[in-house]
Design a protein around this motif. Structure first.
Motif, PDB file in Angstrom:
ATOM      1  N   LEU A  66      -1.074   1.088 -11.137  1.00 54.05           N
ATOM      2  CA  LEU A  66      -1.351   2.368 -10.988  1.00 54.05           C
ATOM      3  C   LEU A  66      -1.699   2.751 -13.316  1.00 54.05           C
ATOM      4  O   LEU A  66      -0.514   2.319 -13.637  1.00 54.05           O
ATOM      5  CB  LEU A  66       0.248   3.187 -10.309  1.00 54.05           C
ATOM      6  CG  LEU A  66       0.625   4.098 -10.481  1.00 54.05           C
ATOM      7  CD1 LEU A  66       0.067   4.763  -9.539  1.00 54.05           C
ATOM      8  CD2 LEU A  66       2.338   3.365 -10.640  1.00 54.05           C
ATOM      9  N   LEU A  98      -4.484   5.839  -9.356  1.00 52.82           N
ATOM     10  CA  LEU A  98      -4.317   4.710  -8.751  1.00 52.82           C
ATOM     11  C   LEU A  98      -5.537   3.775  -8.385  1.00 52.82           C
ATOM     12  O   LEU A  98      -6.321   4.604  -7.662  1.00 52.82           O
ATOM     13  CB  LEU A  98      -3.376   5.194  -7.130  1.00 52.82           C
ATOM     14  CG  LEU A  98      -3.222   3.762  -7.082  1.00 52.82           C
ATOM     15  CD1 LEU A  98      -1.817   3.235  -7.181  1.00 52.82           C
ATOM     16  CD2 LEU A  98      -2.204   4.535  -4.996  1.00 52.82           C
ATOM     17  N   TRP A 115      -2.630  -3.185  -7.104  1.00 58.51           N
ATOM     18  CA  TRP A 115      -2.098  -1.943  -6.714  1.00 58.51           C
ATOM     19  C   TRP A 115      -2.678  -2.250  -8.781  1.00 58.51           C
ATOM     20  O   TRP A 115      -1.443  -2.617  -9.213  1.00 58.51           O
ATOM     21  CB  TRP A 115      -1.567  -1.082  -5.991  1.00 58.51           C
ATOM     22  CG  TRP A 115      -1.940  -0.802  -4.616  1.00 58.51           C
ATOM     23  CD1 TRP A 115      -1.739  -2.110  -3.565  1.00 58.51           C
ATOM     24  CD2 TRP A 115      -3.082   0.210  -3.802  1.00 58.51           C
ATOM     25  NE1 TRP A 115      -2.153  -1.495  -2.144  1.00 58.51           N
ATOM     26  CE2 TRP A 115      -2.976  -0.865  -2.640  1.00 58.51           C
ATOM     27  CE3 TRP A 115      -3.514   1.079  -4.746  1.00 58.51           C
ATOM     28  CZ2 TRP A 115      -3.449   0.292  -1.601  1.00 58.51           C
ATOM     29  CZ3 TRP A 115      -4.725   1.151  -3.423  1.00 58.51           C
ATOM     30  CH2 TRP A 115      -4.436   0.944  -2.228  1.00 58.51           C
ATOM     31  N   ALA A 139       2.783   6.837  -6.637  1.00 56.66           N
ATOM     32  CA  ALA A 139       1.553   7.685  -7.404  1.00 56.66           C
ATOM     33  C   ALA A 139       1.898   9.539  -6.691  1.00 56.66           C
ATOM     34  O   ALA A 139       2.035  10.308  -7.667  1.00 56.66           O
ATOM     35  CB  ALA A 139       0.527   7.838  -6.855  1.00 56.66           C
ATOM     36  N   ALA A 140       2.021   9.211  -5.411  1.00 65.28           N
ATOM     37  CA  ALA A 140       3.575  10.624  -5.432  1.00 65.28           C
ATOM     38  C   ALA A 140       4.084  11.354  -6.031  1.00 65.28           C
ATOM     39  O   ALA A 140       3.734  12.070  -6.673  1.00 65.28           O
ATOM     40  CB  ALA A 140       3.558  10.459  -4.304  1.00 65.28           C
ATOM     41  N   ARG A 161       0.770  -1.705  -0.097  1.00 61.65           N
ATOM     42  CA  ARG A 161      -0.175  -0.103   0.225  1.00 61.65           C
ATOM     43  C   ARG A 161       1.058   1.346   0.050  1.00 61.65           C
ATOM     44  O   ARG A 161       0.649   2.194  -0.867  1.00 61.65           O
ATOM     45  CB  ARG A 161      -1.223   0.254   1.253  1.00 61.65           C
ATOM     46  CG  ARG A 161      -1.645   0.993   1.411  1.00 61.65           C
ATOM     47  CD  ARG A 161      -2.320   1.104   2.861  1.00 61.65           C
ATOM     48  NE  ARG A 161      -3.380   0.764   2.472  1.00 61.65           N
ATOM     49  CZ  ARG A 161      -4.544   0.987   2.151  1.00 61.65           C
ATOM     50  NH1 ARG A 161      -4.833   2.563   2.349  1.00 61.65           N
ATOM     51  NH2 ARG A 161      -5.882   0.447   1.567  1.00 61.65           N
ATOM     52  N   ALA A 162       2.028   1.274   1.238  1.00 62.82           N
ATOM     53  CA  ALA A 162       2.514   2.091   1.079  1.00 62.82           C
ATOM     54  C   ALA A 162       3.660   2.360  -0.699  1.00 62.82           C
ATOM     55  O   ALA A 162       3.847   3.937  -0.803  1.00 62.82           O
ATOM     56  CB  ALA A 162       3.415   2.083   2.288  1.00 62.82           C
ATOM     57  N   ALA A 176       2.738   1.793  -3.187  1.00 63.83           N
ATOM     58  CA  ALA A 176       1.532   2.386  -4.498  1.00 63.83           C
ATOM     59  C   ALA A 176       1.198   3.787  -4.342  1.00 63.83           C
ATOM     60  O   ALA A 176       1.673   4.824  -5.099  1.00 63.83           O
ATOM     61  CB  ALA A 176      -0.109   1.357  -3.965  1.00 63.83           C
ATOM     62  N   HIS A 177       1.231   4.196  -3.099  1.00 64.77           N
ATOM     63  CA  HIS A 177       0.851   5.480  -2.834  1.00 64.77           C
ATOM     64  C   HIS A 177       2.380   6.488  -3.170  1.00 64.77           C
ATOM     65  O   HIS A 177       2.539   7.762  -3.271  1.00 64.77           O
ATOM     66  CB  HIS A 177       0.736   6.269  -1.308  1.00 64.77           C
ATOM     67  CG  HIS A 177      -1.225   5.505  -1.363  1.00 64.77           C
ATOM     68  ND1 HIS A 177      -1.764   4.120  -1.062  1.00 64.77           N
ATOM     69  CD2 HIS A 177      -2.380   6.138  -1.551  1.00 64.77           C
ATOM     70  CE1 HIS A 177      -2.161   4.033  -1.054  1.00 64.77           C
ATOM     71  NE2 HIS A 177      -3.204   5.012  -1.084  1.00 64.77           N
ATOM     72  N   ARG A 178       3.576   5.893  -2.351  1.00 62.53           N
ATOM     73  CA  ARG A 178       4.397   6.628  -2.794  1.00 62.53           C
ATOM     74  C   ARG A 178       4.584   6.529  -4.408  1.00 62.53           C
ATOM     75  O   ARG A 178       5.110   7.676  -5.103  1.00 62.53           O
ATOM     76  CB  ARG A 178       6.113   5.644  -2.581  1.00 62.53           C
ATOM     77  CG  ARG A 178       7.222   6.483  -2.195  1.00 62.53           C
ATOM     78  CD  ARG A 178       8.161   6.466  -1.515  1.00 62.53           C
ATOM     79  NE  ARG A 178       9.275   6.503  -1.561  1.00 62.53           N
ATOM     80  CZ  ARG A 178       9.892   5.928  -0.732  1.00 62.53           C
ATOM     81  NH1 ARG A 178      10.385   5.329  -0.007  1.00 62.53           N
ATOM     82  NH2 ARG A 178      11.179   6.741  -1.404  1.00 62.53           N
TER      83      ARG A 178
END
Ligand SMILES: C[S@@+](CC[C@H](N)C(=O)[O-])C[C@H]1O[C@@H](n2cnc3c(N)ncnc32)[C@H](O)[C@@H]1O
Length: 275
Positions: A272, A260, A270, A252-253, A245-246, A248-250
């Motif tokens: 993206l 995402l 995930w 995306a950022a 999760r972390a 994937a969010h990193r």
């Protein structure tokens, strides 16, 4: 249900014994009231045991129902893969160390819809064979899978040959080596022999093992971004884990304008979409 362990036996025998002992100790002081106290304590303990065993049974039942449902979903996905791809040889195993059938079906659906010219995989195995079969059926596209373990690289290559996928699917030996990624050290795949016919439209990330370090799969996008086509899709398996999760969010950022999504599959994934 397993056999009772020593701790459980000591509670089942010890608590009533303590209640009886307490009654005997109190009897000279309060007479027959001691029997009432003993009976009361034994009743409370009995009620506790009944409620506990009922909760245990319900928990077990709930878990079994979930497992049956999950098995059905995976069987359905596996059937869909087999009826779509019609493999001429047995497919390697799915689930556990390999991708689950529902993720493999997601890959098949994506490849059929988007007809990628190049698929890049981080790790190799059943997914490499399934992607290769799909590309073979479409008559277009190649898949290249990075593999750090020569033993499993050999097993996947044999499966590729069994399915007549030579020239479509390639397993690249890519031993793990210490690499600096955005200022941090990661054991990650050696890319020195990576060559793609064209930038990859789909990147599937299912390695390296998460036991190597935290965020072990994070380097995939920073290290491979230069090999990806505009608008490429990145699929990260095991999305139910907090590290993924972390990651994937990193990602995306770090890629403004990307989209995402979480896919609620057996292991979670995930997705993206790069801008
Ligand atoms: C999480 S698994 C996933 C591999 C691939 N994405 C798949 O779906 O099969 C990652 C690693 O498992 C290992 N592996 C490959 N084939 C295997 C096999 N037949 N048995 C056990 N492990 C295997 C490889 O080292 C691979 O990089």
């Amino acid at each position: 249900m397993g056999r009772m362990n020593l701790r459980q036996w000591s509670v089942v025998i010890g608590v009533p014994a303590m209640a009886v002992l307490l009654g005997l100790v109190l009897q000279p002081w309060i007479g027959s009231g001691a029997i009432m106290i003993t009976m009361g304590l034994l009743s409370i303990f009995l009620a506790f045991l009944v409620i506990e065993s009922r909760n245990f049974g319900l928990g077990l039942f709930e878990r079994q129902v979930k497992e049956v449902r999950s098995n059905y979903v995976q069987m359905e996905a596996l059937l869909a893969i087999h009826s779509t791809l019609k493999p001429a040889a047995p497919l390697p195993p799915t689930r556990f160390w390999a991708a689950s059938p529902d993720l493999l079906r997601e890959l098949v659906t994506h490849i059929q819809r988007h007809r990628p010219t190049c698929v890049l995989e981080v790790s190799s195995g059943t997914s490499t064979v399934v992607i290769g079969l799909c590309l073979k059926q479409l008559g277009t596209g190649r898949v290249v899978a990075l593999e750090h373990d020569p033993h499993y690289a050999g097993i996947t290559r044999r499966a590729i040959a069994d399915h007549g996928l030579e020239g479509i699917a390639t397993v690249l030996d890519a031993p793990l080596k210490e690499q600096m990624v955005n200022g941090e050290r990661y054991p990650w795949y050696d890319l020195s022999t990576l060559e793609l016919v064209s930038p990859a439209d789909l990147l599937v990330v299912d390695g390296p093992p998460d036991t190597l370090r935290s965020m072990a799969r994070y380097p995939a996008l920073p290290m491979l971004a230069g090999h990806l086509a505009r608008g490429a899709r990145v699929l990260l398996d095991d999305g139910g884990r907090s590290d993924e999760r972390a990651i994937a969010h990193r990602w995306a950022a770090e890629h403004p304008g990307s989209t995402l999504d979480f896919l609620p599959l057996e292991a979670g994934a995930w997705s993206l979409r790069l801008p």
